[in-house]
Design a protein around this motif. Structure first.
Motif, short mmCIF file in Angstrom:
data_model
loop_
_atom_site.label_atom_id
_atom_site.label_comp_id
_atom_site.label_asym_id
_atom_site.label_seq_id
_atom_site.Cartn_x
_atom_site.Cartn_y
_atom_site.Cartn_z
N CYS A 102 0.83 -1.21 0.00
CA CYS A 102 0.00 0.00 0.00
C CYS A 102 0.86 1.26 0.00
CB CYS A 102 -0.93 -0.01 1.20
SG CYS A 102 -2.21 -1.28 1.11
N GLY A 103 2.15 1.09 -0.28
CA GLY A 103 3.04 2.24 -0.44
C GLY A 103 3.59 2.81 0.85
N GLN A 104 3.51 2.07 1.94
CA GLN A 104 4.01 2.59 3.21
C GLN A 104 5.44 2.13 3.50
OE1 GLN A 104 0.93 1.96 6.28
NE2 GLN A 104 0.55 4.11 5.93
N TYR A 146 -5.71 -0.65 5.17
CA TYR A 146 -5.35 -1.39 3.97
C TYR A 146 -6.57 -2.14 3.43
CZ TYR A 146 -1.02 -0.61 6.53
OH TYR A 146 0.00 -0.04 7.26
N PRO A 147 -6.80 -2.08 2.13
CA PRO A 147 -7.97 -2.75 1.54
C PRO A 147 -7.92 -4.26 1.77
CG PRO A 147 -7.01 -1.20 -0.02
CD PRO A 147 -6.04 -1.32 1.12
N GLU A 148 -9.10 -4.86 1.94
CA GLU A 148 -9.18 -6.29 2.19
C GLU A 148 -8.51 -7.09 1.07
OE1 GLU A 148 -12.47 -9.82 3.15
OE2 GLU A 148 -13.14 -7.76 2.76
N GLU A 149 -8.68 -6.64 -0.17
CA GLU A 149 -8.09 -7.40 -1.28
C GLU A 149 -6.57 -7.43 -1.22
OE1 GLU A 149 -9.40 -3.34 -3.07
OE2 GLU A 149 -10.15 -4.79 -1.60
N VAL A 150 -5.95 -6.37 -0.66
CA VAL A 150 -4.49 -6.36 -0.52
C VAL A 150 -4.06 -7.37 0.54
CG1 VAL A 150 -2.46 -4.97 0.04
CG2 VAL A 150 -4.32 -3.98 -1.32
N TRP A 151 -4.80 -7.42 1.63
CA TRP A 151 -4.53 -8.43 2.66
C TRP A 151 -4.59 -9.84 2.04
CZ3 TRP A 151 -2.72 -7.78 7.47
CH2 TRP A 151 -2.91 -6.56 8.12
#
Length: 199
Positions: free
Chosen positions: A32-34, A159-164
């Motif tokens: 997520c760019g962090q 963070y979006p669920e899909e990224v998890w």
């Protein structure tokens, strides 16, 4: 999430998958760019030994310092380690704790005794005690407790669920993918329902 770093302290005993959970969390944040800083494991990473690791997440993370009263989240794989590390949680921070109690090596050798009524003590601290082992078993494997705890934690992070889900799929062995995805989704739903009841 602001530019200030968010500190997540994960604790448990060796063999519970704390390192994998920390790695998935770190990879999700990076996706997520962090910026991420991940501490080394403190304690004995052997089965039964106490394990603690810190993950710091944010737009810019300059330090790994995690003193008492500094953690935004405490994620514990069992109740005794949660009580032992609760002092690291800041005022207003969130503790997510598996309801399992494991006798650590000092207790097994007779050097220390187990705390009395740990769930009551944790409830008094405002901890969210989650039936992680039960949810993991229902998903297909008790070994998915670490992903259950991440599912609960995910409801507090941006963070979006899909990224998890993509991160979990990429990190766990293919044969365990479906179990871990089910464990994550079950815990996320449990945590959301629990939060709604408290409102």
């Amino acid at each position: 999430m602001s530019n200030n770093a968010t500190t997540v302290l994960l604790c448990g005993v060796g063999g519970q998958g704390a390192l994998l959970a920390a790695d998935i969390l770190a990879r999700c944040a990076m996706a997520c760019g962090q910026d991420v800083k991940l501490s080394e494991i403190h304690g004995m990473a052997q089965r039964g030994g106490a394990v603690t690791t810190v993950v710091r997440l944010g737009q810019s993370v300059s330090s790994m310092v995690a003193d008492h009263g500094c953690a935004d989240f405490l994620v514990s794989f069992e109740t005794t380690e949660a009580l032992r590390n609760i002092a690291f949680l800041r005022e207003g921070g969130v503790a997510i704790v598996s309801d399992e109690s494991i006798k650590p090596l000092p207790v097994l050798t007779g050097k220390l005794s187990m705390p009395k009524a740990p769930r009551k003590q944790l409830a008094a601290c405002g901890a969210q005690v989650i039936p992680a082992e039960l949810l993991a078993k229902q998903a297909g494997s008790v070994k998915a407790v670490n992903v259950v705890l991440l599912g609960a934690l995910s409801t507090y992070l941006p963070y979006p669920e899909e990224v998890w889900l993509e991160t979990i799929e990429a990190r766990v062995p293919a044969k365990f993918k479906d179990v871990n995805i089910a464990a994550f989704r079950s815990a996320r739903a449990w945590a959301q329902e629990h939060a709604a009841k408290e409102e």
